[in-house]
Motif scaffolding. Structure first.
Motif, PDB file in Angstrom:
ATOM      1  N   ILE A 172      12.990  75.111 -26.609  1.00 49.15           N
ATOM      2  CA  ILE A 172      13.928  74.208 -27.272  1.00 49.15           C
ATOM      3  C   ILE A 172      14.948  74.954 -28.124  1.00 49.15           C
ATOM      4  O   ILE A 172      15.816  74.323 -28.725  1.00 49.15           O
ATOM      5  CB  ILE A 172      13.181  73.185 -28.148  1.00 49.15           C
ATOM      6  N   ALA A 173      14.859  76.263 -28.185  1.00 49.50           N
ATOM      7  CA  ALA A 173      15.762  77.023 -29.062  1.00 49.50           C
ATOM      8  C   ALA A 173      16.085  78.371 -28.436  1.00 49.50           C
ATOM      9  O   ALA A 173      15.455  78.804 -27.464  1.00 49.50           O
ATOM     10  CB  ALA A 173      15.134  77.213 -30.446  1.00 49.50           C
ATOM     11  N   GLU A 174      17.085  79.020 -29.007  1.00 44.04           N
ATOM     12  CA  GLU A 174      17.481  80.357 -28.584  1.00 44.04           C
ATOM     13  C   GLU A 174      17.459  81.285 -29.788  1.00 44.04           C
ATOM     14  O   GLU A 174      17.783  80.872 -30.910  1.00 44.04           O
ATOM     15  CB  GLU A 174      18.888  80.332 -27.972  1.00 44.04           C
ATOM     16  N   PHE A 175      17.110  82.533 -29.551  1.00 43.43           N
ATOM     17  CA  PHE A 175      17.043  83.528 -30.610  1.00 43.43           C
ATOM     18  C   PHE A 175      18.354  84.296 -30.685  1.00 43.43           C
ATOM     19  O   PHE A 175      19.013  84.542 -29.658  1.00 43.43           O
ATOM     20  CB  PHE A 175      15.876  84.495 -30.373  1.00 43.43           C
ATOM     21  N   GLN A 176      18.720  84.659 -31.879  1.00 37.70           N
ATOM     22  CA  GLN A 176      19.982  85.361 -32.086  1.00 37.70           C
ATOM     23  C   GLN A 176      20.035  86.649 -31.275  1.00 37.70           C
ATOM     24  O   GLN A 176      19.135  87.472 -31.317  1.00 37.70           O
ATOM     25  CB  GLN A 176      20.152  85.689 -33.571  1.00 37.70           C
ATOM     26  N   GLY A 177      21.114  86.786 -30.473  1.00 36.84           N
ATOM     27  CA  GLY A 177      21.292  87.974 -29.652  1.00 36.84           C
ATOM     28  C   GLY A 177      20.631  87.897 -28.296  1.00 36.84           C
ATOM     29  O   GLY A 177      20.989  88.670 -27.401  1.00 36.84           O
ATOM     30  N   ILE A 200      17.267  81.292 -35.441  1.00 37.05           N
ATOM     31  CA  ILE A 200      16.840  80.507 -34.284  1.00 37.05           C
ATOM     32  C   ILE A 200      17.788  79.322 -34.168  1.00 37.05           C
ATOM     33  O   ILE A 200      17.923  78.538 -35.107  1.00 37.05           O
ATOM     34  CB  ILE A 200      15.390  80.029 -34.432  1.00 37.05           C
ATOM     35  N   ALA A 201      18.469  79.188 -33.025  1.00 34.18           N
ATOM     36  CA  ALA A 201      19.436  78.112 -32.797  1.00 34.18           C
ATOM     37  C   ALA A 201      18.821  77.063 -31.880  1.00 34.18           C
ATOM     38  O   ALA A 201      18.447  77.369 -30.744  1.00 34.18           O
ATOM     39  CB  ALA A 201      20.718  78.664 -32.183  1.00 34.18           C
ATOM     40  N   LEU A 202      18.716  75.830 -32.358  1.00 35.33           N
ATOM     41  CA  LEU A 202      18.178  74.739 -31.558  1.00 35.33           C
ATOM     42  C   LEU A 202      19.195  74.295 -30.522  1.00 35.33           C
ATOM     43  O   LEU A 202      20.391  74.189 -30.806  1.00 35.33           O
ATOM     44  CB  LEU A 202      17.807  73.550 -32.447  1.00 35.33           C
ATOM     45  N   ARG A 203      18.735  74.038 -29.311  1.00 29.16           N
ATOM     46  CA  ARG A 203      19.643  73.567 -28.266  1.00 29.16           C
ATOM     47  C   ARG A 203      20.110  72.141 -28.538  1.00 29.16           C
ATOM     48  O   ARG A 203      21.229  71.776 -28.170  1.00 29.16           O
ATOM     49  CB  ARG A 203      18.943  73.647 -26.907  1.00 29.16           C
ATOM     50  N   ALA A 239      13.321  71.204 -39.435  1.00 30.26           N
ATOM     51  CA  ALA A 239      12.318  71.275 -40.507  1.00 30.26           C
ATOM     52  C   ALA A 239      10.927  71.509 -39.950  1.00 30.26           C
ATOM     53  O   ALA A 239      10.122  72.253 -40.525  1.00 30.26           O
ATOM     54  CB  ALA A 239      12.357  69.993 -41.339  1.00 30.26           C
ATOM     55  N   GLU A 240      10.635  70.911 -38.797  1.00 34.44           N
ATOM     56  CA  GLU A 240       9.322  71.099 -38.176  1.00 34.44           C
ATOM     57  C   GLU A 240       9.171  72.533 -37.666  1.00 34.44           C
ATOM     58  O   GLU A 240       8.085  73.125 -37.781  1.00 34.44           O
ATOM     59  CB  GLU A 240       9.163  70.099 -37.025  1.00 34.44           C
ATOM     60  N   VAL A 241      10.227  73.098 -37.114  1.00 29.21           N
ATOM     61  CA  VAL A 241      10.161  74.490 -36.645  1.00 29.21           C
ATOM     62  C   VAL A 241       9.891  75.430 -37.812  1.00 29.21           C
ATOM     63  O   VAL A 241       9.049  76.343 -37.727  1.00 29.21           O
ATOM     64  CB  VAL A 241      11.464  74.864 -35.922  1.00 29.21           C
ATOM     65  N   ALA A 242      10.594  75.238 -38.928  1.00 30.68           N
ATOM     66  CA  ALA A 242      10.373  76.085 -40.098  1.00 30.68           C
ATOM     67  C   ALA A 242       8.951  75.921 -40.633  1.00 30.68           C
ATOM     68  O   ALA A 242       8.306  76.908 -41.020  1.00 30.68           O
ATOM     69  CB  ALA A 242      11.394  75.740 -41.181  1.00 30.68           C
ATOM     70  N   ASP A 250      20.541  74.592 -41.363  1.00 32.75           N
ATOM     71  CA  ASP A 250      21.188  73.318 -41.081  1.00 32.75           C
ATOM     72  C   ASP A 250      20.420  72.651 -39.957  1.00 32.75           C
ATOM     73  O   ASP A 250      19.312  73.079 -39.611  1.00 32.75           O
ATOM     74  CB  ASP A 250      22.678  73.498 -40.735  1.00 32.75           C
ATOM     75  N   SER A 251      21.018  71.616 -39.358  1.00 32.74           N
ATOM     76  CA  SER A 251      20.303  70.860 -38.325  1.00 32.74           C
ATOM     77  C   SER A 251      20.070  71.654 -37.050  1.00 32.74           C
ATOM     78  O   SER A 251      19.221  71.282 -36.241  1.00 32.74           O
ATOM     79  CB  SER A 251      21.080  69.587 -37.987  1.00 32.74           C
ATOM     80  N   GLY A 252      20.798  72.740 -36.859  1.00 38.80           N
ATOM     81  CA  GLY A 252      20.649  73.505 -35.627  1.00 38.80           C
ATOM     82  C   GLY A 252      20.231  74.936 -35.817  1.00 38.80           C
ATOM     83  O   GLY A 252      20.137  75.685 -34.834  1.00 38.80           O
TER      84      GLY A 252
END
Length: 387
Positions: free
Chosen positions: A48-53, A209-212, A220-223, A239-241
């Motif tokens: 559900i997310a992408e990592f920086q780089g 971590i950027a949420l798609r 908040a749940e990911v953190a 923020d939200s993403g």
């Protein structure tokens, strides 16, 4: 489906008699905001997310395909193909600039590819090839060496090789048939990486971590899940993403090990209530949290069928009459009066709504009009997205 009480039944009948000119079914959709919410299925953070780089880079190039069996570009109508062919031959020591070239075995193509993250120099990637002229097919073609450039204009890969095309076309004087798309193809492993994208994970002091699908609840749940798994408050919702994770471990593999630990953690993503409609294809996708307030809807179609059955009238034997064509027209009108009123109990689930509409034989086109009207009435407690 639950039977309505006597009072509601009388009101429904009175409402029906008060509107005798209605041409379709009446649908009553009753939803309650306090309906039970089904929990979302857990998903891994890497899904559900992408990592920086850690991202792909798009590459594009312009090249020539040769070896086509008379299915290439017409050089008269594709001057860019002729110019490219002349320029390539001149670089190889062949001067044909003032000569008339009539070959149809060459096609100008666009070559695209995706450079995966951390792909090293010398490794191979797949490429896609598609024509830009009037070539009929790339079957049996060979892509000549084509540099692939990134958004910054630098060459990151070099593509070359035989094209694999699953489509083909056959035509004659009076008929033709085409299967698939013969003007595009693919070369598995057809490009060699010549330049690596500069990025070093080990230099990061923090990772993002950027949420798609940006959502404050999901972020908040990911953190929370990351902090619980790592045993320290290292993750913060920006923020939200975006969720930022501090890298506290030391060593050249600290960031890579941190990503490996985080990406397999599971969370329950939260999604907004949405109804997505594709008006072109009639596709409707309704989210599980969509709620509709109590509302009565009347919708239908007037179907008129006009059928012409002309008949031939011939005079009797030995008469002076003439043979004439007598028109015969049949007109049928369907007002949809045979449809019934559907009752959906308060707090109904999405499945019960779909079952009720299917029982009334409401098609996708009718359902699109119903949902749009309910949204305009302010009774649809969800976002209506029309594509």
């Amino acid at each position: 489906m639950a039977r309505p009480d006597r009072v509601r039944h009388r009101r429904s009948r009175a409402w029906q008699h008060a509107r005798p000119s209605r041409l379709a079914a009446a649908v009553l959709l009753a939803f309650c905001l306090a309906a039970p919410v089904v929990e979302a299925a857990p998903a891994r953070i890497k899904d559900i997310a992408e990592f920086q780089g850690v991202r792909e880079n798009m590459l594009i190039g312009y090249g020539l395909v040769t070896g086509l069996n008379g299915t290439g570009d017409n050089l008269r109508s594709s001057p860019f193909t002729q110019q490219s062919l002349v320029g390539m031959l001149e670089r190889l020591g062949v001067n044909v600039r003032d000569q008339a070239i009539r070959t149809k075995n060459t096609a100008a193509v666009m070559v695209t590819a995706s450079l995966p993250p951390f792909r090293r120099q010398g490794s191979r990637i797949d490429v896609n090839v598609s024509t830009i002229g009037d070539a009929k097919s790339l079957l049996g073609g060979q892509l000549l060496p084509t540099p692939l450039r990134g958004a910054n204009g630098q060459v990151y890969a070099l593509a070359q090789g035989p094209i694999a095309s699953s489509g083909f076309g056959v035509e004659g004087e009076a008929a033709k048939i085409t299967v698939g798309v013969p003007t595009s193809g693919r070369i598995p492993g057809g490009a060699i990486v010549e330049l690596e994208v500069p990025f070093e994970l080990k230099e990061l002091q923090s990772m993002r971590i950027a949420l798609r699908n940006p959502d404050f609840t999901t972020a908040a749940e990911v953190a929370r899940v990351i902090n619980q798994a790592l045993g320290d408050r290292v993750a913060t919702m920006v923020d939200s993403g975006t969720v930022e994770v501090a890298v506290k471990a030391k060593g050249p593999d600290a960031v890579a090990n941190l990503i490996a630990r985080i990406e397999n953690l599971t969370v329950e993503p939260d999604t907004p209530a949405q109804v997505v409609i594709d008006d072109k294809t009639g596709t409707i996708v309704i989210g599980q949290d969509v709620r509709i307030s109590t509302v009565a809807v009347a919708h239908g179609n007037l179907t008129v069928v006009v059928q012409e059955n002309p008949q031939v009238s011939q005079p009797g034997p030995l008469s002076n009459g003439q043979t004439v064509v007598v028109p015969r027209t049949q007109v049928k009108v369907d007002t949809g009066s045979g449809k019934q009123l559907a009752m959906v109990p308060s707090g109904a689930t999405l499945k019960e709504l779909v079952d009720s509409l299917n029982a009334l034989a409401v098609g996708p086109r009718d359902l699109i009009a119903i949902l749009q009207a309910i949204k305009n009435a302010g009774a649809l407690q969800a976002e209506l997205v029309i594509q």
